[in-house]
Design a protein around this motif. Structure first.
Motif, mmCIF file in Angstrom:
data_model
loop_
_atom_site.group_PDB
_atom_site.id
_atom_site.type_symbol
_atom_site.label_atom_id
_atom_site.label_comp_id
_atom_site.label_asym_id
_atom_site.label_seq_id
_atom_site.Cartn_x
_atom_site.Cartn_y
_atom_site.Cartn_z
ATOM 1 N N ARG A 5 0.814 -1.166 -0.167
ATOM 2 C CA ARG A 5 0.015 -0.080 -0.156
ATOM 3 C C ARG A 5 0.865 1.235 -0.061
ATOM 4 N N ASP A 6 0.411 2.327 -0.457
ATOM 5 C CA ASP A 6 1.003 3.769 -0.407
ATOM 6 C C ASP A 6 1.085 4.241 1.256
ATOM 7 N N GLU A 7 2.015 3.405 1.747
ATOM 8 C CA GLU A 7 2.416 3.758 3.342
ATOM 9 C C GLU A 7 3.831 3.966 3.134
ATOM 10 N N ARG A 8 4.343 5.086 3.342
ATOM 11 C CA ARG A 8 5.625 5.630 3.438
ATOM 12 C C ARG A 8 6.635 4.411 4.332
ATOM 13 N N ALA A 9 6.465 4.415 5.408
ATOM 14 C CA ALA A 9 7.095 3.652 6.492
ATOM 15 C C ALA A 9 7.355 2.261 5.747
ATOM 16 N N GLU A 10 5.987 1.594 5.210
ATOM 17 C CA GLU A 10 6.348 0.165 4.804
ATOM 18 C C GLU A 10 7.078 0.238 3.561
ATOM 19 N N ILE A 11 6.666 1.201 2.794
ATOM 20 C CA ILE A 11 7.729 1.265 1.465
ATOM 21 C C ILE A 11 9.256 1.090 1.867
ATOM 22 N N ALA A 12 9.497 2.069 2.700
ATOM 23 C CA ALA A 12 10.995 2.195 3.271
ATOM 24 C C ALA A 12 11.394 1.111 3.716
ATOM 25 N N ASP A 13 10.728 0.410 4.710
ATOM 26 C CA ASP A 13 11.134 -0.786 5.393
ATOM 27 C C ASP A 13 11.496 -1.974 4.311
ATOM 28 N N GLN A 14 10.603 -1.963 3.264
ATOM 29 C CA GLN A 14 10.789 -3.114 2.311
ATOM 30 C C GLN A 14 11.888 -2.617 1.418
ATOM 31 N N LEU A 15 12.345 -1.595 1.016
ATOM 32 C CA LEU A 15 13.234 -1.182 0.530
ATOM 33 C C LEU A 15 14.591 -1.276 1.203
ATOM 34 N N ARG A 16 14.643 -1.144 2.464
ATOM 35 C CA ARG A 16 15.759 -1.279 3.275
ATOM 36 C C ARG A 16 15.973 -3.056 3.395
ATOM 37 N N GLU A 17 15.009 -3.687 3.555
ATOM 38 C CA GLU A 17 15.074 -5.068 3.428
ATOM 39 C C GLU A 17 15.669 -5.676 2.341
ATOM 40 N N TRP A 18 15.426 -5.117 1.260
ATOM 41 C CA TRP A 18 15.815 -5.774 -0.249
ATOM 42 C C TRP A 18 17.280 -5.337 -0.414
ATOM 43 N N CYS A 19 17.571 -4.099 0.093
ATOM 44 C CA CYS A 19 18.975 -3.343 -0.011
ATOM 45 C C CYS A 19 19.943 -4.346 0.898
ATOM 46 N N ALA A 20 19.502 -4.964 2.061
ATOM 47 C CA ALA A 20 20.336 -5.716 2.974
ATOM 48 C C ALA A 20 20.462 -7.012 2.435
ATOM 49 N N ASP A 21 19.549 -7.653 1.433
ATOM 50 C CA ASP A 21 19.766 -8.914 0.853
ATOM 51 C C ASP A 21 20.856 -9.040 -0.139
ATOM 52 N N PRO A 22 21.741 -9.916 0.005
ATOM 53 C CA PRO A 22 22.901 -9.861 -0.831
ATOM 54 C C PRO A 22 22.476 -10.489 -2.362
ATOM 55 N N GLU A 23 21.278 -10.889 -2.455
ATOM 56 C CA GLU A 23 20.639 -11.713 -3.464
ATOM 57 C C GLU A 23 19.968 -10.831 -4.635
ATOM 58 N N ILE A 24 19.869 -9.509 -4.052
ATOM 59 C CA ILE A 24 19.236 -8.354 -4.944
ATOM 60 C C ILE A 24 20.178 -7.209 -5.181
#
Length: 184
Positions: free
Chosen positions: A57-76
Motif C-alpha cells: 500500500r501507499d504507506e511511506r514507512a512500509e515502502i521504506a522498510d521493504q526497500l531497506r530489507e531488499w537493500c540488505a539482501d545480498p541476492e538483490i
C-alpha cells in the motif's frame, strides 16, 4: 530531440543482474499489476534475474522498510518500484525512497523526464521518478503506468544495467558502490 546511440562492447560478457520489483498501490493486487508484468517480462527477456516481487500500500514507512530489507539482501542488486510517484497526497513512494538513499542519482529523473517528454509532452512534468543507491543496491522509483515503465526500461535501465554498454554503465561500478564503508 533524437535518441542517443547505444553501444555494446563486444569484448565484455553479459552479467545478469538480480532485480526486485515493488508495486505500490492502494487498489491493485499482484494479479492486476500490469506495470510489474511489463518490467518482469523485460527483465527476463534481457537475461536478468527476477529476485523478488511484491505489492504494498501507499504507506511511506512500509515502502521504506521493504526497500531497506531488499537493500540488505545480498541476492538483490537492483530494486525497481512502480506507482506512488505522482503529486497526490497518497503518493509517497519518492519520499520513502529518499528516506533510504545514501546517494541520489539526480540525472535519472532528468533523463526520465526527457524520455517522457518525447512520449507525453508537457504531462511529463507531473512525474517524480527518482533513482538512488543504498547499501550497494540501486533503487529506482517509476510511475505506475505501464507506458512509463516501458519507457524507463527500454530507454534507460535496459542500457545502464547491461555491463556491455559503453562508455559506462551501472553494473561496472557495483563493486565500488559501498567502498566508503570499507575505508578506515
Amino acid at each position: 530531440m533524437t535518441t542517443p546511440p547505444h553501444r555494446l562492447n563486444p569484448d565484455r560478457d553479459f552479467i545478469p543482474v538480480r532485480i526486485a520489483i515493488l508495486a505500490v498501490s492502494d487498489t491493485r493486487g499482484l494479479d492486476q499489476d500490469k506495470s510489474g508484468d511489463v518490467l518482469q517480462g523485460r527483465i527476463e527477456k534481457a537475461g536478468h534475474i527476477l529476485a523478488a516481487r511484491t505489492i504494498l500500500r501507499d504507506e511511506r514507512a512500509e515502502i521504506a522498510d521493504q526497500l531497506r530489507e531488499w537493500c540488505a539482501d545480498p541476492e538483490i542488486d537492483v530494486v525497481i518500484s512502480t506507482g506512488g510517484t505522482g503529486l497526490t497526497g497518497r503518493d509517497v513512494t519518492v519520499e520513502a525512497h529518499r528516506d533510504v538513499y545514501e546517494k541520489e542519482i539526480e540525472a535519472f529523473a532528468t533523463i526520465f523526464s526527457l524520455v517522457s517528454y518525447q512520449k507525453i509532452g508537457t504531462s511529463a512534468v507531473q512525474s517524480r521518478a527518482t533513482g538512488g543507491v543504498a547499501n550497494g543496491t540501486y533503487l529506482f522509483a517509476l510511475p505506475g503506468s505501464s507506458g512509463a515503465c516501458k519507457d524507463a526500461w527500454d530507454e534507460i535501465l535496459h542500457w545502464q544495467l547491461d555491463y556491455r554498454h559503453s562508455p559506462c554503465n551501472f553494473v561496472e561500478i557495483f563493486p565500488r558502490l559501498d567502498e566508503h564503508k570499507r575505508r578506515k
